[in-house]
Design a protein around this motif. Sequence first.
Motif, PDB file in Angstrom:
ATOM      1  N   VAL A 389      83.321  74.882 147.863  1.00  0.00           N
ATOM      2  CA  VAL A 389      84.676  74.332 147.842  1.00  0.00           C
ATOM      3  C   VAL A 389      85.704  75.464 147.778  1.00  0.00           C
ATOM      4  N   LEU A 390      86.744  75.350 148.589  1.00  0.00           N
ATOM      5  CA  LEU A 390      87.865  76.292 148.531  1.00  0.00           C
ATOM      6  C   LEU A 390      89.089  75.510 148.037  1.00  0.00           C
ATOM      7  N   ALA A 391      89.656  75.966 146.946  1.00  0.00           N
ATOM      8  CA  ALA A 391      90.866  75.325 146.426  1.00  0.00           C
ATOM      9  C   ALA A 391      92.095  75.852 147.171  1.00  0.00           C
ATOM     10  N   GLU A 392      93.217  75.206 146.935  1.00  0.00           N
ATOM     11  CA  GLU A 392      94.439  75.457 147.697  1.00  0.00           C
ATOM     12  C   GLU A 392      94.835  76.935 147.727  1.00  0.00           C
ATOM     13  N   GLU A 393      94.658  77.635 146.594  1.00  0.00           N
ATOM     14  CA  GLU A 393      95.120  79.017 146.544  1.00  0.00           C
ATOM     15  C   GLU A 393      94.120  80.013 147.150  1.00  0.00           C
ATOM     16  N   ARG A 394      93.025  79.517 147.693  1.00  0.00           N
ATOM     17  CA  ARG A 394      92.018  80.394 148.317  1.00  0.00           C
ATOM     18  C   ARG A 394      92.435  80.674 149.757  1.00  0.00           C
ATOM     19  N   CYS A 395      92.550  81.942 150.113  1.00  0.00           N
ATOM     20  CA  CYS A 395      92.959  82.305 151.472  1.00  0.00           C
ATOM     21  C   CYS A 395      91.763  82.219 152.423  1.00  0.00           C
ATOM     22  N   VAL A 396      91.929  81.505 153.515  1.00  0.00           N
ATOM     23  CA  VAL A 396      90.842  81.337 154.480  1.00  0.00           C
ATOM     24  C   VAL A 396      90.482  82.672 155.131  1.00  0.00           C
ATOM     25  N   LEU A 397      91.492  83.468 155.484  1.00  0.00           N
ATOM     26  CA  LEU A 397      91.190  84.742 156.144  1.00  0.00           C
ATOM     27  C   LEU A 397      90.428  85.674 155.200  1.00  0.00           C
ATOM     28  N   GLU A 398      90.855  85.738 153.973  1.00  0.00           N
ATOM     29  CA  GLU A 398      90.152  86.583 153.011  1.00  0.00           C
ATOM     30  C   GLU A 398      88.706  86.089 152.833  1.00  0.00           C
ATOM     31  N   PHE A 399      88.540  84.773 152.733  1.00  0.00           N
ATOM     32  CA  PHE A 399      87.203  84.194 152.550  1.00  0.00           C
ATOM     33  C   PHE A 399      86.307  84.549 153.741  1.00  0.00           C
ATOM     34  N   VAL A 400      86.811  84.323 154.941  1.00  0.00           N
ATOM     35  CA  VAL A 400      86.010  84.579 156.142  1.00  0.00           C
ATOM     36  C   VAL A 400      85.756  86.089 156.289  1.00  0.00           C
ATOM     37  N   GLY A 401      86.762  86.875 155.975  1.00  0.00           N
ATOM     38  CA  GLY A 401      86.596  88.323 156.063  1.00  0.00           C
ATOM     39  C   GLY A 401      85.481  88.823 155.155  1.00  0.00           C
ATOM     40  N   LYS A 402      85.430  88.292 153.943  1.00  0.00           N
ATOM     41  CA  LYS A 402      84.385  88.731 153.010  1.00  0.00           C
ATOM     42  C   LYS A 402      83.003  88.284 153.477  1.00  0.00           C
ATOM     43  N   ARG A 403      82.912  87.066 153.997  1.00  0.00           N
ATOM     44  CA  ARG A 403      81.609  86.594 154.512  1.00  0.00           C
ATOM     45  C   ARG A 403      81.142  87.485 155.668  1.00  0.00           C
ATOM     46  N   THR A 404      82.089  87.842 156.524  1.00  0.00           N
ATOM     47  CA  THR A 404      81.725  88.644 157.690  1.00  0.00           C
ATOM     48  C   THR A 404      81.348  90.066 157.266  1.00  0.00           C
TER      49      THR A 404
END
Length: 496
Positions: A389-404
């Motif tokens: 789960v990603l809450a509202e304050e979680r940045c999608v780009l940061e999340f995807v960047g870290k996974r990558t």
Amino acid sequence: MTSTISAAGTTIRIADTGPTPDLLAVAGDADARVVEVGPTGVPALEPLVTVTAGGETAFHADCSTQELETIVESAADGSAVRAGDPDALADHEPERAGMPPVDLPGLDVGSRHVLRGAGWRNPTDPADHDAAGGFDMSDATAVRDTAAIITGRGWGDLCQDEPLAATWETAQDADGDPLVVVNAHGNPTDALLLATAPFEVLDGATAAARAVGADSVIVYASSADDRAAETMRAAAGNHPDTAVAVDIVTGPAAHRAGEPTMALEAIEGNHRLEARVRPPGPESVGLHGQPTLVHTARTLAQLAVALRDGDETDTRLVTVEGDVAAPATVELPESATLSSAVDAVTVDGAFKAACVGGRFGGLTANLDIGVDPSSLTAADLGTEGTVQVLAEERCVLEFVGKRTQFAADENCGRCVPCREGTTQLAGLLRDIYDGTYAPSDIEELVRVMDGSSICAFGVEAGRPARTAIAEFESELRAHADGHCPANSCPAPAEVT
Ligand code: SF4
């Protein structure tokens, strides 16, 4: 055999993910049977103490030693099931072999079949499993018939989302003595099953072994999951099917070590883990060159339950984690949607998105999608059985960047599309912070990785980026314009 689930007297069960020496010491004074049962799959409720007498059970969530002292004092009288101000009560058949339906957060979601005994039975006591109708000894034909229906669960399974039977036939027809590997590495649900339902897993593994003529089962877990491995070791020592030898092996905690062929490398003791080129697949040439079935603990437990219950009840185990108060594992019918899974947890803030399908799952804001594999695949989500789960304050780009970046750092390096592609992809995502957003370049690179990587790691590593473009285009583009909509990206360094 005597069973802790028989109806006579009072039974106090203590369910927890970790050891509970303080509670056990207090419960030791009770005039009741005291059983340390496995985890429930809902750690926010644990330690969960239940008091059962006859056909009624009281549930005490997050139970303290003081609360248990009150329960113990009252439990001397068999009528005092309700002592200690329980959080919930359930009426049920006196000799119920699995946790009864109860109105507690996380336990009130879905229906428990594979998880029926979780948090209720002593996971290593054969009497409890026997009383629950376990130790099914179906003949090989019946097992193969069921394997034609049951599909593999998880990226660590050779038959991911496919029925098991065809792979089994290949193993039977291949040269050499077949083996069965239980892959419980790297997925929280598989580790939970080893810790709370090891006999279900072993029943499925030994049934598979009988069906293909294997006389050896190797259970493979991450070295990070001590309790799971220890519980499975104890259960294996108590399993009555002595015709099949069971060994427990742990491998490095690296994510890639859960890939089926890297699992075989780890079991063989190779320090450098690289995926094996297929064909031939492990079902033809696997562990030590022998034909090998590699199935996750989820797959084999599902097989065992289908054999035991004699029906085709198909459920999905889903672990929900991420920006939540506590993770939870629930069992859902295939007709359920992702929203049912998320209902099992408390989101830390407002829900924004979910990464569905493991480390390299797909991103979606829509939870009205079925948990069955065809619905998930159609939505470009993963079928691994996890929802982050990603809450509202979680940045999608940061999340995807870290996974990558994780994919770039952790791949085994064997093939160019994954080794070089993940590094280039991390660079393209980082470029967005510098004002260069090139979605077609990202999509083209992900297509190459997806189409030509050797193993599932590289095939799936680009999915977070691909689905972020499809679902969160405006948020990615905002970063190129110098603005993070979630207000959580102070600098490009955040994605490295
Ligand atoms: S896809 Fe990645 S993890 Fe798999 S073999 Fe290629 S480099 Fe290794």
